[in-house]
Structure formats: structure tokens, C-alpha cells
Motif scaffolding. Structure first.
Motif, mmCIF file in Angstrom:
data_model
loop_
_atom_site.group_PDB
_atom_site.id
_atom_site.type_symbol
_atom_site.label_atom_id
_atom_site.label_comp_id
_atom_site.label_asym_id
_atom_site.label_seq_id
_atom_site.Cartn_x
_atom_site.Cartn_y
_atom_site.Cartn_z
ATOM 1 N N THR A 44 0.856 -1.189 0.000
ATOM 2 C CA THR A 44 0.000 0.000 0.000
ATOM 3 C C THR A 44 0.886 1.231 0.000
ATOM 4 O OG1 THR A 44 -1.665 -1.220 1.281
ATOM 5 C CG2 THR A 44 -1.884 1.172 1.163
ATOM 6 N N VAL A 86 4.726 0.853 1.169
ATOM 7 C CA VAL A 86 4.983 0.017 2.342
ATOM 8 C C VAL A 86 4.317 -1.350 2.169
ATOM 9 C CG1 VAL A 86 4.586 -0.200 4.842
ATOM 10 C CG2 VAL A 86 5.206 2.012 3.867
ATOM 11 N N THR A 88 2.157 -3.953 3.621
ATOM 12 C CA THR A 88 1.152 -3.853 4.678
ATOM 13 C C THR A 88 0.581 -5.196 5.118
ATOM 14 O OG1 THR A 88 -0.484 -3.354 2.951
ATOM 15 C CG2 THR A 88 0.467 -1.494 4.150
ATOM 16 N N GLN A 89 0.699 -6.226 4.284
ATOM 17 C CA GLN A 89 0.195 -7.541 4.682
ATOM 18 C C GLN A 89 1.019 -8.635 4.032
ATOM 19 O OE1 GLN A 89 -4.211 -6.825 3.738
ATOM 20 N NE2 GLN A 89 -4.363 -8.301 5.405
ATOM 21 N N GLY A 147 12.976 3.873 7.712
ATOM 22 C CA GLY A 147 12.161 2.676 7.561
ATOM 23 C C GLY A 147 13.048 1.471 7.351
ATOM 24 N N GLU A 195 8.931 -7.794 5.111
ATOM 25 C CA GLU A 195 8.190 -7.958 6.360
ATOM 26 C C GLU A 195 7.174 -6.837 6.441
ATOM 27 O OE1 GLU A 195 10.956 -5.618 9.602
ATOM 28 O OE2 GLU A 195 11.573 -7.649 9.057
ATOM 29 N N GLN A 196 6.188 -7.031 7.301
ATOM 30 C CA GLN A 196 5.154 -6.009 7.420
ATOM 31 C C GLN A 196 5.762 -4.697 7.889
ATOM 32 O OE1 GLN A 196 1.463 -7.356 9.045
ATOM 33 N NE2 GLN A 196 0.870 -5.344 9.784
ATOM 34 N N ASP A 197 5.343 -3.605 7.252
ATOM 35 C CA ASP A 197 5.773 -2.233 7.518
ATOM 36 C C ASP A 197 7.141 -1.895 6.922
ATOM 37 O OD1 ASP A 197 3.396 -1.713 8.916
ATOM 38 O OD2 ASP A 197 4.267 -2.443 10.799
ATOM 39 N N ALA A 198 7.773 -2.836 6.246
ATOM 40 C CA ALA A 198 9.020 -2.518 5.550
ATOM 41 C C ALA A 198 8.712 -1.714 4.287
ATOM 42 C CB ALA A 198 9.774 -3.795 5.183
ATOM 43 N N LEU A 199 9.676 -0.938 3.830
ATOM 44 C CA LEU A 199 9.512 -0.213 2.584
ATOM 45 C C LEU A 199 9.474 -1.188 1.414
ATOM 46 C CD1 LEU A 199 11.914 2.809 3.237
ATOM 47 C CD2 LEU A 199 9.424 2.754 3.405
#
Length: 448
Positions: A56, A59, A61-62, A400, A406-410
Motif C-alpha cells: 500500500t 509500504v 502492509t500484509q 524505515g 516484512e510487514q511495515d518494511a519499505l
């Protein structure tokens, strides 16, 4: 209006490449869903099999084994391929690739800037989405990349390499005066390539100047080099006090000093001075490598195994042969130090011609197969670098997580055909790289 020639060149190149930057293969107004993919996360040796990944904006996100959907976005069937982090080259010279030493030393900056734009795009299209640029006036190119004017990787710039008189950046002809005595800056210094300084006050000024220009880390040369004409490999350069001054200036800005260093004496003095990152290190002894492992000092090393390069002088090739001999010894030592922090870099530069400077950028990883598994090599080129990039602290241009899935990685991602942990061909053969995404934007998509 009169423009500095480098700026004018960049504007001209921007016009040439604006179509490429805007014609990205898969822009989307909503999330992007990758289905039916295996994941190499940049850290773990086993693939995460048969999952779906949502990006998203810029990033991740899932990541889920369950069926996912995105409203108003793009769905990409991964066809069972492997999704992995974009590669990180921890030692590059974007502004020195595609040109010769005489062009660096004696010519105007415009041509080098144009070649830098070409090199940046080809670097990205090799699957390299982030670079640490270890010397050169790359600040304007970085800005143009970040703004989307031209395509290229994320750039962590060092600015001009700082060296002493008779150091790695001292490429003066014998008749040229010493800049620290006369106050006349060398041509490489004027072009932002390398500064010659002596003493604590000039060291502070040079370090602070790179930080002022936007350096995310600053590089010193603390030992001799292969390419240098005035600095034997065995030399130790700068005093402890000079190194400590640079470290203090960088730490005051929340970032760090990295050093060009081959031999153990020079590197140990740098560590004594507070340095936490070593570039090269092919002549380090076991005790120094153990110290680095114990104290958390990074090693950014390159597989220098080509020992007689046609572009070098006989004197340079003689030094190159010494470095080549040490390369294998250090790689063997690394294998016995699992806690040593190691990243991979290429240090490709001074390769004249369109794009020649990065023609072997990814293939160079294959040289490491004599010592490491594909997993170990790719980890050096992805997840290992995450913490090193974050050492720039508030000077980090891309806050970041970079180098990991991984989740929240750029969202810097490659979709490759095959299992890269079994064969490096998945990334070294460009045809196997089906998708290249940087910062959530797809720059290449050759899926059916």
C-alpha cells in the motif's frame, strides 16, 4: 540565466529520461496485491511458501497465507515465483562509473553527470534498489532520483572522500602544490570527488561540509589504495586525533564515519578512533576481524578476485595482486565469525563507455560462490544491510526498514523466477527478474 555545467547537464538528461521515469510498468492508484508467491525475507534461510503480499503506497502492509483482496488496486499473479528484497550494493560510485580517471581528474563535470544518470538507471534495472555511494558529488543525482525525474536506486551519499596529503584522494600531479599549504583546492576537491586535508581543523571542516551537503555518512581514507598514485597499501593514514575529530563531527549530526581501509594497523587505529564501519578490509588479520566481530564493527567487502585488470597501470596491478591474494583469506576467516557484521559491495568504477560500469554489478556476486552459499550471499546483499543503513540515524534519507520483506518494511521488491536460495541465477540472470519495484513503484514487469 547562467547555469553551473553539472546542473545544466542534469536538466538535459532529465528531459531524456523523463519518459522512462513516467512510463513505469505498473503504477496503481490503489494497493498492489501479489498472489501465489514464495518469499525470501532477506533474513531467514527457508522460503515462506505460497503466500500473498499487499503493498500500500510504498509500504508492505500484509503478508498472509490466507486469500487477500484489494479494493481498487492491482492484482499480480506471481505464478509461484519468489518475492524477495531489492538488492543493496553497499559500496558504489555512481558518478565515477562510465568514465575514465583522466575524465574524473581533468575534465568538466557534465559528462560524468550524464553517465551517472545512465549508470543509475541501469543499476536499478539490475535489481539493485539501494546503494551506499562511497565517494562522489552524487547529491544532485540523488535529488533527481528521489523526485522521480530520472530512474535510479535509493542513494545513501557520502559526498567527497576525505584523505590526507599522500592519501587515497591525493591524485595531484607532481608539479601541483599541496592544497593544505597553499589553500588552493585540488580539481577532485572542486568537483566534490575527494578532499585532501591535514590536521584536526581541516578534518572538522571537511566532515561538516559533507554533512551540510546532505551526506548520510562520511567516508575517510585511512590506508593506501590500489588506484591511488601516492599511497602504498601498507600505509596508515591520518592520526588518531584526526579520525576522532571526524567521528565527533559525524556523531554530533547523529550519523557515522566509514573508512576505506585495507591493512590491520590502519583499521585498528580507525576503530580506536570510534569508527564503526570498514570498507574493503582484504588485508585484515584474524585478530582484527575478531575485534570487529566482538565490537560490532561492520565490514563492507568486495570480491576483488580479478588480479590483472587492463585499465590499471603496472604499479596499480601490482597492488591489486596483493589485494586479490588477501580476498580469499579474509572470506575464509569470515566464515568462522558468525557474529561479524558483513555486507556486500561492488566498488565498480572507472569503466568507460555507456553502462559498462554496471555490466557485471550483479554477476559479481557469483564470485562469492567459492566461499558462501547463495543464501549467505543474498543475505549480505539484503537483510544484513538493514541495520547498517539505519546507522545514519536522523540523516537517513529513507527512514524505515530496507532490505527485508516484512510487514511495515519499505516496498523495494524483486519477483524472480526460481529459488534464489538454491541458485543465484534467479537474480544474476536479468531475464529471471520479472518485476522490479522500488518504493512501491514498478519499474519493470515482464510477466505474461
Amino acid at each position: 540565466m547562467k547555469l553551473w555545467n553539472g546542473t545544466a547537464s542534469l536538466i538535459a538528461v532529465a528531459a531524456i529520461f523523463s519518459g522512462a521515469a513516467q512510463a513505469q510498468e505498473g503504477t496503481s492508484d490503489g494497493p498492489i496485491l501479489f498472489t501465489n508467491v514464495d518469499v525470501f525475507d532477506g533474513v531467514n534461510e527457508a522460503l515462506i511458501e505460497d503466500v500473498n503480499v499487499v503493498v500500500t503506497d510504498n509500504v508492505i502492509t500484509q503478508i498472509s497465507s490466507e486469500e487477500l483482496s484489494v479494493a481498487g488496486g492491482m492484482v499480480i499473479d506471481g505464478e509461484g515465483h519468489t518475492l524477495m528484497p531489492g538488492l543493496i550494493d553497499s559500496h558504489t560510485h555512481l558518478m565515477f562509473s562510465g568514465i575514465t580517471f583522466p575524465e574524473v581528474l581533468f575534465q568538466r563535470s557534465g559528462y560524468g553527470m550524464i553517465q551517472g544518470v545512465v549508470i543509475a538507471e541501469q543499476t536499478l534495472m539490475n535489481g539493485v534498489t539501494t546503494v551506499r555511494d562511497m565517494a562522489g558529488d552524487v547529491f544532485d543525482l540523488k535529488r533527481a532520483i528521489d523526485e522521480g525525474t530520472v530512474p535510479g536506486p535509493r542513494v545513501y551519499p557520502s559526498g567527497a572522500m576525505i584523505s590526507q596529503t599522500s592519501g587515497h584522494a591525493d591524485f595531484r600531479l607532481p608539479v601541483e602544490p599541496n592544497p593544505t599549504i597553499t589553500g588552493t583546492m585540488t580539481v577532485p576537491g572542486q568537483k566534490g570527488a575527494g578532499l585532501v586535508v591535514d590536521g584536526v581543523p581541516l578534518m572538522l571542516a571537511a566532515t561538516r561540509e559533507q554533512l551540510r551537503l546532505g551526506a548520510s555518512q562520511v567516508k575517510l581514507a585511512v590506508s593506501g589504495s590500489v588506484s591511488g598514485i601516492n599511497d602504498p597499501l601498507d600505509t596508515t593514514q591520518f592520526t588518531l586525533e584526526e579520525i576522532q575529530a571526524a567521528v565527533a563531527a559525524a556523531e554530533n549530526w547523529g550519523t557515522y564515519i566509514t573508512v576505506h581501509g585495507y591493512n590491520s594497523r590502519a583499521v585498528n587505529q580507525a576503530i580506536d578512533g570510534g569508527v564503526k564501519s570498514i570498507e574493503h578490509g582484504q588485508l585484515l588479520d584474524a585478530a582484527t576481524l575478531q575485534r570487529m566481530s566482538d565490537e560490532g564493527v561492520w565490514l563492507s567487502i568486495q570480491p576483488f578476485t580479478l588480479c590483472n585488470e587492463p585499465g590499471l597501470t603496472p604499479e596499480q596491478n601490482a597492488k591489486q595482486a596483493i589485494v586479490c591474494e588477501g580476498t580469499g583469506k579474509v572470506y575464509e576467516a569470515i566464515k568462522s565469525l558468525p557474529d561479524l557484521k558483513v555486507v556486500h559491495g561492488t566498488d565498480i568504477f572507472i569503466s568507460p563507455g555507456k553502462g559498462i560500469g554496471v555490466s557485471e554489478e550483479v554477476e559479481q556476486m557469483e564470485r562469492l560462490l567459492d566461499w558462501f552459499t547463495p543464501y549467505e550471499i543474498l543475505k549480505m546483499s539484503t537483510g544484513n544491510a538493514t541495520e547498517l543503513l539505519q546507522m545514519s540515524g536522523p540523516r537517513n534519507p529513507y527512514p524505515g526498514v530496507i532490505g527485508r520483506v516484512e510487514q511495515d518494511a519499505l516496498a523495494d521488491l524483486l519477483l524472480v523466477e526460481g529459488n534464489p536460495l538454491e541458485s543465484l541465477d534467479a537474480v544474476t540472470d536479468r531475464d529471471n527478474i520479472k518485476i522490479i519495484m522500488k518504493d512501491g513503484v514498478i519499474y519493470k514487469n515482464t510477466l505474461n
